[in-house]
Design a protein around this motif. Structure first.
Motif, PDB file in Angstrom:
ATOM      1  N   GLU A  31      25.433  46.259 -61.874  1.00 38.36           N
ATOM      2  CA  GLU A  31      25.137  45.091 -62.720  1.00 38.36           C
ATOM      3  C   GLU A  31      23.713  44.586 -62.491  1.00 38.36           C
ATOM      4  N   GLN A  32      23.212  44.736 -61.286  1.00 41.66           N
ATOM      5  CA  GLN A  32      21.838  44.337 -60.940  1.00 41.66           C
ATOM      6  C   GLN A  32      20.982  45.590 -60.842  1.00 41.66           C
ATOM      7  N   SER A  33      20.567  46.124 -61.980  1.00 41.63           N
ATOM      8  CA  SER A  33      19.802  47.364 -62.024  1.00 41.63           C
ATOM      9  C   SER A  33      18.374  47.117 -62.469  1.00 41.63           C
ATOM     10  N   ARG A  34      17.528  48.069 -62.096  1.00 37.71           N
ATOM     11  CA  ARG A  34      16.146  48.084 -62.574  1.00 37.71           C
ATOM     12  C   ARG A  34      15.931  49.451 -63.206  1.00 37.71           C
ATOM     13  N   PHE A  35      15.291  49.483 -64.386  1.00 37.70           N
ATOM     14  CA  PHE A  35      15.064  50.731 -65.098  1.00 37.70           C
ATOM     15  C   PHE A  35      13.650  50.750 -65.656  1.00 37.70           C
ATOM     16  N   ARG A  36      13.035  51.921 -65.567  1.00 39.38           N
ATOM     17  CA  ARG A  36      11.729  52.118 -66.184  1.00 39.38           C
ATOM     18  C   ARG A  36      11.632  53.555 -66.652  1.00 39.38           C
ATOM     19  N   LEU A  37      11.175  53.738 -67.876  1.00 37.68           N
ATOM     20  CA  LEU A  37      10.979  55.061 -68.458  1.00 37.68           C
ATOM     21  C   LEU A  37       9.527  55.188 -68.882  1.00 37.68           C
ATOM     22  N   GLY A  38       8.821  56.131 -68.270  1.00 34.83           N
ATOM     23  CA  GLY A  38       7.423  56.375 -68.638  1.00 34.83           C
ATOM     24  C   GLY A  38       6.589  55.116 -68.548  1.00 34.83           C
ATOM     25  N   ASN A  39       5.823  54.866 -69.592  1.00 38.73           N
ATOM     26  CA  ASN A  39       4.953  53.688 -69.632  1.00 38.73           C
ATOM     27  C   ASN A  39       5.613  52.466 -70.253  1.00 38.73           C
ATOM     28  N   TYR A  40       6.890  52.569 -70.563  1.00 44.88           N
ATOM     29  CA  TYR A  40       7.602  51.413 -71.097  1.00 44.88           C
ATOM     30  C   TYR A  40       7.739  50.354 -70.010  1.00 44.88           C
ATOM     31  N   PRO A  41       7.849  49.097 -70.402  1.00 41.89           N
ATOM     32  CA  PRO A  41       8.003  48.042 -69.383  1.00 41.89           C
ATOM     33  C   PRO A  41       9.307  48.187 -68.599  1.00 41.89           C
ATOM     34  N   GLU A  42       9.267  47.716 -67.379  1.00 39.37           N
ATOM     35  CA  GLU A  42      10.456  47.695 -66.531  1.00 39.37           C
ATOM     36  C   GLU A  42      11.475  46.719 -67.116  1.00 39.37           C
ATOM     37  N   VAL A  43      12.746  47.094 -67.031  1.00 43.16           N
ATOM     38  CA  VAL A  43      13.834  46.262 -67.533  1.00 43.16           C
ATOM     39  C   VAL A  43      14.818  46.040 -66.398  1.00 43.16           C
ATOM     40  N   THR A  44      15.288  44.804 -66.248  1.00 38.32           N
ATOM     41  CA  THR A  44      16.224  44.492 -65.172  1.00 38.32           C
ATOM     42  C   THR A  44      17.557  43.932 -65.673  1.00 38.32           C
ATOM     43  N   ASP A  45      17.722  43.797 -66.965  1.00 41.27           N
ATOM     44  CA  ASP A  45      18.980  43.322 -67.534  1.00 41.27           C
ATOM     45  C   ASP A  45      19.780  44.545 -67.995  1.00 41.27           C
TER      46      ASP A  45
END
Length: 126
Positions: A31-45
């Protein structure tokens, strides 16, 4: 996690990604994740992570990951496993043309769920 569990997790994750299986991702991410793909902004929701993956999946016809190596380290301080893997990904664009890229992924897994998921690849050719 041992090497077999790490290998299974990484290969299952990328099989799900190749299948554009957002439901798998929903179950694999904490539920508390961090994701980033390439140069896209980091997402935490988590909801936004899943929506971002849906959008990316719809922007291509298909993809196939080939994993060349997996390395992991167990952290007793954070009670998590840090995983790195790299390989190549072959994309089929919506127009049917092909594009290949190398990728490197860093995962943190705690209690069997992915809490940090960072993918580095040059997606500019898509």
């Amino acid at each position: 996690m041992d090497i077999q569990q790490v290998d299974t997790l990484v290969r299952s994750l990328y099989q799900a990604v190749d299948n554009k299986d957002v439901d798998y991702l929903s179950n694999a991410l904490s539920e508390q994740s961090r994701f980033r793909l390439g140069n896209y902004p980091e997402v935490t929701d988590k909801t936004q992570i899943l929506e971002g993956n849906r959008q990316f999946f719809s922007s291509i016809e298909a993809m196939k990951h080939t994993i060349d190596n997996i390395v992991f380290q167990r952290s007793d301080q954070t009670d998590s496993t840090h995983i790195s893997c790299f390989g190549t990904v072959d994309y089929v664009r919506l127009d049917g043309s092909d594009h290949a890229a190398v990728f490197s992924t860093f995962l943190d897994v705690k209690n069997g769920l992915i809490s940090d998921y960072r993918v580095f690849a040059d997606l500019s050719g898509l």
